[in-house]
Write an enzyme that holds these catalytic residues in place. Structure first.
Site, PDB file in Angstrom:
ATOM      1  N   ASP A   1       0.835  -1.211   0.000  1.00  0.00           N
ATOM      2  CA  ASP A   1       0.000   0.000   0.000  1.00  0.00           C
ATOM      3  C   ASP A   1       0.870   1.262   0.000  1.00  0.00           C
ATOM      4  OD1 ASP A   1      -2.388   1.430   0.027  1.00  0.00           O
ATOM      5  OD2 ASP A   1      -3.238   0.295   1.691  1.00  0.00           O
TER       6      ASP A   1
ATOM      7  N   TRP B   1      -3.061   3.042  -6.127  1.00  0.00           N
ATOM      8  CA  TRP B   1      -4.286   3.824  -6.401  1.00  0.00           C
ATOM      9  C   TRP B   1      -4.246   4.624  -7.706  1.00  0.00           C
ATOM     10  CZ3 TRP B   1      -2.375   6.377  -1.458  1.00  0.00           C
ATOM     11  CH2 TRP B   1      -2.537   5.544  -0.353  1.00  0.00           C
ATOM     12  N   GLY B   2      -3.504   4.159  -8.707  1.00  0.00           N
ATOM     13  CA  GLY B   2      -3.445   4.891  -9.974  1.00  0.00           C
ATOM     14  C   GLY B   2      -2.538   6.103  -9.949  1.00  0.00           C
TER      15      GLY B   2
ATOM     16  N   ALA C   1       1.144   8.207  -9.955  1.00  0.00           N
ATOM     17  CA  ALA C   1       2.483   8.157 -10.560  1.00  0.00           C
ATOM     18  C   ALA C   1       2.496   7.397 -11.892  1.00  0.00           C
ATOM     19  CB  ALA C   1       3.503   7.545  -9.581  1.00  0.00           C
TER      20      ALA C   1
ATOM     21  N   ASP D   1     -10.396   3.184  -3.251  1.00  0.00           N
ATOM     22  CA  ASP D   1     -11.048   1.940  -2.829  1.00  0.00           C
ATOM     23  C   ASP D   1     -12.387   1.703  -3.530  1.00  0.00           C
ATOM     24  OD1 ASP D   1      -8.892   1.925  -1.219  1.00  0.00           O
ATOM     25  OD2 ASP D   1      -9.983   2.087   0.656  1.00  0.00           O
TER      26      ASP D   1
HETATM   27  C1  GAL Z   1      -6.255   1.319   1.502  1.00  0.00           C
HETATM   28  C2  GAL Z   1      -6.317   0.289   0.393  1.00  0.00           C
HETATM   29  C3  GAL Z   1      -7.403  -0.694   0.760  1.00  0.00           C
HETATM   30  C4  GAL Z   1      -7.059  -1.348   2.078  1.00  0.00           C
HETATM   31  C5  GAL Z   1      -6.831  -0.291   3.157  1.00  0.00           C
HETATM   32  C6  GAL Z   1      -6.276  -0.888   4.448  1.00  0.00           C
HETATM   33  O1  GAL Z   1      -5.288   2.246   1.190  1.00  0.00           O
HETATM   34  O2  GAL Z   1      -6.613   0.947  -0.815  1.00  0.00           O
HETATM   35  O3  GAL Z   1      -7.538  -1.643  -0.263  1.00  0.00           O
HETATM   36  O4  GAL Z   1      -5.919  -2.135   1.919  1.00  0.00           O
HETATM   37  O5  GAL Z   1      -5.901   0.679   2.715  1.00  0.00           O
HETATM   38  O6  GAL Z   1      -6.014   0.065   5.420  1.00  0.00           O
END
Ligand code: GAL
Length: 491
Positions: free
Chosen positions: A234, A283-284, A286, A304
């Site tokens: 992440d 998250w798309g 860079a 998300d």
């Molecule tokens: C977000 C991610 C989610 C999940 C969440 C956990 O940044 O996009 O899919 O993993 O963190 O905290």
């Protein structure tokens, strides 16, 4: 569909309900889910693309999250709030390296888009070994394993707040995982399945647990020693000197600070003795579609997911702009599945599954599998759509085409065609809110090379049945938000 209690919890965790659950998304460009949080949690603005439900007493740190491809490469840093973990981020964790690894991801895993489950959309932070094992057992009992589902993945919140003070390793939470991650991995492997885990390319995960920036080698070694087969990595809590503002050196986003953070983990993973599939949860940001395949096996294209029709259409619409990036070992990730969560109609669930399959996104189920009904199970185990998704000979996805029968362009596009080992397939999404007749003229379908009055056999992939022989065109009535999936073969 009547919501049973577990399904209701799923909906809460996914942010599709009136109030967002802990750490769920609660705002941002394109966001259509909950915009307020349950008691004790506050919706904190992070940047124009992301707001998150955080504990009402949380403190500040830095992260940046884009939700759409309209983001240019710039993942400008902005201040957000997050729980502060008790781990210390040493100087080494934030110093930019003098040389950056250029090694690519393993070729022993990740050729085809992952098929599996992840606990986040169902349970959020309330994850445990029992829940992961229940999902693994459901893979066996519901026929998912036989259909090809393999990965049972843990998301955020599996660790203790502090690293081990001697080894610097991340420590699994002993209450949630009494046998450690290695004990759980052994149980999952004993069922013939694979196990995934979650980490973060910053100083802390999105939910405030230890991040791996500066600890890539020690963490990759832990994952490997526990038997981990898949890492979702992440992008929260990134120190400001590790973010990107403006174009990277030479204009190549592979050399951006964002990519370098992910490249450091690539090198740490490939140094392990077993292959670990690598998902970049960026998250798309860079322009990841330009360099993702040089660094990992799949990469998130958006913020998300939510269990809403608007999420499904918006991520398809984003993704279709970047399908050139998709092939073997290279998959645009449209985020985890929402079938079983919220109030998607049956037609919307079919489109959700079909689109993830024909665009070759990873398909990670995101619900309490024991609550799925037989219709939902038949959707997610559809053998012909899964065969297209998992085709060992053709890595490219279906692509949109312009149909001379449609009255205008839609968002997302309605007509798609793609090749599999069996031939040419056509997928048609009815994006309208009412039943409509959709007609494909064979001359319009890329790959068919049809003449204007040629006949073709049309085979329905959903029901595995031949529909007959048609000349010039094939038309069918499609319910609101449903998707047609056919194989079209010359007579
Ligand atoms: C977000 C991610 C989610 C999940 C969440 C956990 O940044 O996009 O899919 O993993 O963190 O905290």
């Amino acid at each position: 569909m009547k919501l049973s209690t577990p399904l209701l919890l799923s909906a809460l965790a996914s942010g599709a309900s009136a109030q967002g659950g802990p750490y769920s998304q609660c705002g941002g460009t394109g966001w259509t889910g909950a915009t307020t949080c349950q008691s004790g949690w506050t919706c904190i603005y992070s940047n124009p693309y992301y707001s998150q439900c955080l504990p009402s007493t949380s403190s500040s740190s830095t992260s940046s999250k884009a939700s759409s491809s309209s983001q240019s490469g710039s993942s400008s840093s902005s201040t957000s709030s997050s729980t502060s973990s008790t781990k210390t981020s040493s100087a080494s964790s934030t110093a930019t390296p003098s040389s950056t690894p250029t090694v690519g991801p393993s070729r022993l895993t990740g050729k085809l888009p992952a098929l599996g489950w992840n606990g986040w959309n169902a349970y959020g932070c309330a994850i445990s070994a029992d829940k992961v094992l229940a999902a693994a057992n459901s893979f066996v009992s519901l026929g998912l394993q036989d259909a090809g589902y393999q990965y049972v993945n843990i998301d955020d919140c599996w660790a203790e707040q502090a690293r081990d003070s001697t080894t610097n390793s991340i420590v699994p939470d002993p209450t949630k995982f009494p046998n450690g991650i290695s004990g759980l991995a052994a149980q999952v492997h004993a069922l013939g399945l694979k196990i995934g885990i979650y980490g973060d390319a910053g100083t802390a995960t999105c939910s405030g647990f230890p991040g791996s920036l500066g600890y890539e080698n020690v963490d990759a070694a832990s994952f490997a020693s526990w038997g981990i087969d898949y890492l979702k990595y992440d992008n929260c809590n990134v120190p400001s000197n590790w973010t990107d503002s403006g174009n990277p050196p030479g204009g190549d986003w592979y050399n951006s600070n964002s990519a370098i953070r992910y490249r450091q983990m690539t090198a740490a993973l490939v140094a392990q003795s077993q292959p670990i599939q690598y998902n970049l949860c960026i998250w798309g940001n860079a322009n990841v579609w330009q360099w993702g395949a040089r660094v990992g096996h799949s990469w998130r294209m958006s913020g998300d997911s939510s269990a809403t029709w608007s999420y499904i259409t918006s991520i398809i619409n984003t993704n279709v702009q970047y399908l050139d990036a998709v092939n073997f070992f290279a998959h645009n990730d449209m985020d985890m599945m929402e079938i079983g969560n919220g109030a998607l109609t049956l037609a919307e669930q079919r489109t959700h599954f079909a689109a993830w399959a024909f665009l070759k996104s990873p398909i990670l189920l995101g619900t309490d599998l024991s609550q799925l009904n037989s219709t939902q199970i038949s959707i997610i185990t559809n053998s012909e759509l899964l065969a297209f998704h998992q085709d060992p000979n053709i890595g490219t996805p279906a692509n949109p085409f312009t149909s001379s029968t449609s009255s205008g362009t839609t968002t997302p596009p309605e007509f798609y065609a793609g090749a599999s080992s069996k031939g040419i397939h056509v997928f048609v999404i009815n994006t309208a809110g009412s039943t409509a007749t959709k007609t494909m003229k064979f001359v319009d379908v890329p790959g068919l090379n049809a003449t204007s009055s040629q006949s073709f056999k049309v085979h329905d992939m959903w029901s595995s049945s031949d529909l007959g022989t048609f000349t010039t065109s094939y038309g069918v009535s499609v319910g609101a938000h449903d998707t047609v999936a056919v194989l079209v073969t010359p007579v």
